[in-house]
Design a protein around this motif. Structure first.
Motif, PDB file in Angstrom:
ATOM      1  N   TYR A 285       0.841  -1.207   0.000  1.00  0.00           N
ATOM      2  CA  TYR A 285       0.000   0.000   0.000  1.00  0.00           C
ATOM      3  C   TYR A 285       0.875   1.256   0.000  1.00  0.00           C
ATOM      4  CZ  TYR A 285      -4.437  -2.442   0.684  1.00  0.00           C
ATOM      5  OH  TYR A 285      -5.549  -3.222   0.511  1.00  0.00           O
ATOM      6  N   GLY A 289       0.037   2.658  -3.427  1.00  0.00           N
ATOM      7  CA  GLY A 289      -1.179   3.391  -3.094  1.00  0.00           C
ATOM      8  C   GLY A 289      -2.329   2.468  -2.727  1.00  0.00           C
ATOM      9  N   ASP A 290      -3.397   3.060  -2.196  1.00  0.00           N
ATOM     10  CA  ASP A 290      -4.503   2.257  -1.679  1.00  0.00           C
ATOM     11  C   ASP A 290      -5.802   2.428  -2.465  1.00  0.00           C
ATOM     12  OD1 ASP A 290      -5.310   4.783  -1.000  1.00  0.00           O
ATOM     13  OD2 ASP A 290      -5.337   4.461   1.156  1.00  0.00           O
ATOM     14  N   ARG A 291      -5.716   3.025  -3.638  1.00  0.00           N
ATOM     15  CA  ARG A 291      -6.947   3.239  -4.410  1.00  0.00           C
ATOM     16  C   ARG A 291      -7.461   1.944  -5.021  1.00  0.00           C
ATOM     17  NH1 ARG A 291      -7.993   7.718  -9.253  1.00  0.00           N
ATOM     18  NH2 ARG A 291     -10.224   7.270  -9.493  1.00  0.00           N
TER      19      ARG A 291
END
Length: 336
Positions: A285, A289-291
């Motif tokens: 993450y 990223g966490d999208r």
């Protein structure tokens, strides 16, 4: 019990006698009640119904508005209006918009509707997406009622828009041009053609459905919170709520954003997951990223997991979502 709101409703009954009702919101020791009491004017008959009783203001107001929509759809008029938080008046563009929707639903061509529905089904399969993303039933009802023949006529159908025009106009017109129509475009004739009583009843039915949907979601939310508090696992919550797995996880994520404590559920579900594996997910993450979940899945578990092999893909996705809740909570805490 303290009465905090009171309104009177009236309508003419089937036997031409005036019927009167009172709607009240009461409160006692933090418990709200919504009570509907109806009676014949100058008569002895009286019936009472409790629409809601509980401690949630939000749930109380939804039940209150749902009940009002039902009763006004049955012909009751309130002494004090405006309880459904909407502006009155039927002369504006918004009213014509809803009149077109109403007329379309009431006058659909069933043969054309089935042809459009079959097109929508094949388009959804081809694009690997849900059918309602192609076009809602309401959209198909309107198309089969007004039978547009030209691209500019499609744009007069409420909700069609530029995106659908670019993607589906040729397909839809190829179908509708095989059918005749009785009325032409533009659709400004609809307001004069629609029966006002039919339209008003339809409007309140839409409101009733809207608030009923909200009530169902609120009850579903309370059931989910109870299940989490009772220590249920994700599998137990799936059985309890009867939601699809993806929908359940979306509801849990929403509870987290609303401030409810979901950490006990996260701890239970990750208890059997090695700390080292959890750390790999956390690091992914940070890196990507966490999208989106798929890049994290691929980074941690490789192409085999992305293709649904090896470990249970549902279990992996559940864990990725739960760890993401912790990760996002950490980011919010850092900012604050």
């Amino acid at each position: 019990m303290q009465v905090v709101f009171l309104n009177t409703f009236e309508k003419v009954g089937q036997d031409s006698r005036a019927e009167q009702a009172q709607l009240s919101i009461c409160e006692q020791n933090g418990v709200w009640s919504v009570i509907w009491t109806e009676s014949y004017v100058n008569g002895l008959d009286e019936q009472q119904a409790v629409w809601f009783e509980g401690g949630s203001w939000e749930e109380m107001m939804t039940a209150f508005r749902h009940g009002i929509a039902v009763q006004m759809g049955e012909g009751y008029s309130p002494l004090i209006d405006g309880m459904l938080e909407e502006r009155r008046g039927q002369d504006g563009l918004g009213s014509l918009y809803s009149m077109i929707q109403c007329y379309g639903e009431m006058n659909t061509d069933p043969v054309l509707f089935e042809a459009l529905r079959e097109w929508r089904r094949s388009k959804a399969v081809e694009g690997k997406k849900s059918a309602y993303l192609i076009a809602s039933n309401r959209m198909l009802w309107m198309l089969s009622s007004f039978v547009p023949q030209q691209p500019e006529e499609l744009m007069q159908i409420p909700g069609w828009g530029e995106t659908k025009q670019a993607a589906y106009a040729e397909d839809v017109l190829a179908i509708t041009r095989n059918f005749q129509r009785e009325r032409s475009f533009p659709l400004d004739w609809v307001s004069a053609a629609i029966d006002p009583k039919v339209y008003i009843k339809w409007v309140y039915k839409q409101k009733e459905n809207k608030y009923k949907s909200q009530m169902d979601r609120q009850q579903e939310k309370q059931k989910l919170l109870r299940g989490i508090a009772e220590g249920n696992s994700l599998e137990g919550l799936l059985a309890q709520t009867e939601l699809p797995r993806r929908d359940l996880m979306e509801r849990i994520e929403k509870l987290e954003t609303e401030g409810y404590d979901i950490e006990p559920l996260i701890e239970r579900e990750l208890e059997s997951m090695p700390e080292s594996e959890q750390q790999l997910v956390w690091d992914a993450y940070i890196a990507v990223g966490d999208r989106y979940l798929k890049p994290v899945l691929q980074r941690v578990y490789g192409e085999e997991a992305v293709q649904g092999k090896g470990k249970s893909i549902d279990l992996i996705y559940d864990r990725l979502r739960l760890i993401r809740l912790r990760y996002r909570r950490m980011k919010i805490n850092q900012v604050s």
